[in-house]
Write a protein that holds these residues in place. Sequence first.
Motif, PDB file in Angstrom:
ATOM      1  N   ALA A 101       0.650  -1.055   0.054  1.00  0.00           N
ATOM      2  CA  ALA A 101       0.001   0.019  -0.006  1.00  0.00           C
ATOM      3  C   ALA A 101       0.809   1.182  -0.074  1.00  0.00           C
TER       4      ALA A 101
ATOM      5  N   THR B 114       4.954   3.584  -4.360  1.00  0.00           N
ATOM      6  CA  THR B 114       4.737   4.643  -5.342  1.00  0.00           C
ATOM      7  C   THR B 114       3.745   4.146  -6.547  1.00  0.00           C
ATOM      8  N   SER B 115       3.024   4.624  -6.910  1.00  0.00           N
ATOM      9  CA  SER B 115       2.161   4.133  -8.091  1.00  0.00           C
ATOM     10  C   SER B 115       2.917   4.363  -9.402  1.00  0.00           C
TER      11      SER B 115
ATOM     12  N   VAL C 248       1.814  -0.623 -10.416  1.00  0.00           N
ATOM     13  CA  VAL C 248       1.322  -0.438  -9.352  1.00  0.00           C
ATOM     14  C   VAL C 248       0.166   0.502  -9.342  1.00  0.00           C
TER      15      VAL C 248
ATOM     16  N   ASP D 245      -2.905   2.921  -7.436  1.00  0.00           N
ATOM     17  CA  ASP D 245      -3.674   3.213  -6.142  1.00  0.00           C
ATOM     18  C   ASP D 245      -4.861   3.661  -6.539  1.00  0.00           C
TER      19      ASP D 245
ATOM     20  N   LEU E  99      -8.494   5.206  -4.684  1.00  0.00           N
ATOM     21  CA  LEU E  99      -9.186   5.605  -3.511  1.00  0.00           C
ATOM     22  C   LEU E  99     -10.699   6.105  -3.983  1.00  0.00           C
TER      23      LEU E  99
ATOM     24  N   ASN F  27      -3.776  -1.361  -5.235  1.00  0.00           N
ATOM     25  CA  ASN F  27      -3.840  -0.928  -3.861  1.00  0.00           C
ATOM     26  C   ASN F  27      -5.586  -0.104  -3.838  1.00  0.00           C
TER      27      ASN F  27
ATOM     28  N   LEU G 153      -7.057   1.801  -1.282  1.00  0.00           N
ATOM     29  CA  LEU G 153      -6.845   2.439  -0.030  1.00  0.00           C
ATOM     30  C   LEU G 153      -7.953   2.777   0.826  1.00  0.00           C
TER      31      LEU G 153
END
Length: 351
Positions: free
Chosen positions: A176, A179-180, A204, A206, A208, A238, A240
């Motif tokens: 988590a 770094t994206s 990766v 991220d 939200l 991820n 979040l």
Amino acid sequence: MPMKRGNSVGLRARLAWAAGLTGLTLAQAASAAPVIDLGVASQYSAFIFGDVKAANDVEGRLAVGGSLTANGLSVGYRAPAGSNGPALVVGGDVRFTNGRIYSTAPDTVKDSSAGEGNLVPWDPALARYGNSFGVFGGLNKGSSGYLDLRAEPKISSLVDFKAAQQQLTALSGSLAALTSTGAVAQPWSDINLTGTGKAGAVEVFDILLGSKNKQGSSWVMPSLSLKNVAADAWVVINVLNEGDVQLTGAFTGFKPIQEAQGKVLFNLANANRVKLGWVDGSVLAPKADLYGQGHVEGTVIGASISQAFEIGWEPFTPTPRNENQVPEPQIGWLAGLALLAAGLASRRRQA
């Protein structure tokens, strides 16, 4: 007694060198490609730290740290050749009725779900593989007598659920914090994920979530579209959000990567409840109760299961370990050296 000037200068120089080296090494370690290895959980379709209150279809092996309650459960019927140990491991009590514990496939069958995705047709040959057994560390509370369930007082020697929980929770947190690397866009209701296209990369993303269901109790994942990801890359998504998260949207572009190599991982480090729909990828949610009515084609890791959903056999493939990566014990030693340097410097200022 005050320090001599020469010793003080020398100490400050050594501490500055140590702190600089520590910062540089830790920065290099943080920027290195992560090693993603699910450890003992990779041997199972589902690895749950606490209780499983309902289960109906687990294609590979099943590990339950707490108690298991299941009626009509089929477990282990797609576990490939070479799978070792019992098909079912329960740390606590077991109440397993009207189901079957299948034996692993013969040597000629390495992956009975290859090329099928999450809608694998039933193969009549699976019924001819025979039966396996399960073990439990608590009490047998009314399981069907024809099931081969064996009491195992030293269950922790077979599977150390506590150690696995610590390792996997730490892994989830470290993922988590990455770094994206890819781009996340939501021009309309769907979310578009665009990778770098690099071969062998760990992509990766991220996410939200910003929308809840009508009741306002759950964060809802809309449909996801994945593109520009190399065929041999890994994908870490991820999510979040904290609280209740629903992974129930459509997933476009995930199936080829997950089905061919098992390299998609949804990481929900902060969620305490996760509803699962039809997911092409493994799910790592170490703090969450899992529920839903869908099918997850990948490894499933969570705190508990309260509603039965299907779990396929498409285990997550670990990333290769970088030979130049700083080992964890060395990172810990360097971090301790940095703290020592900071403490001594503080004492010097107070003197």
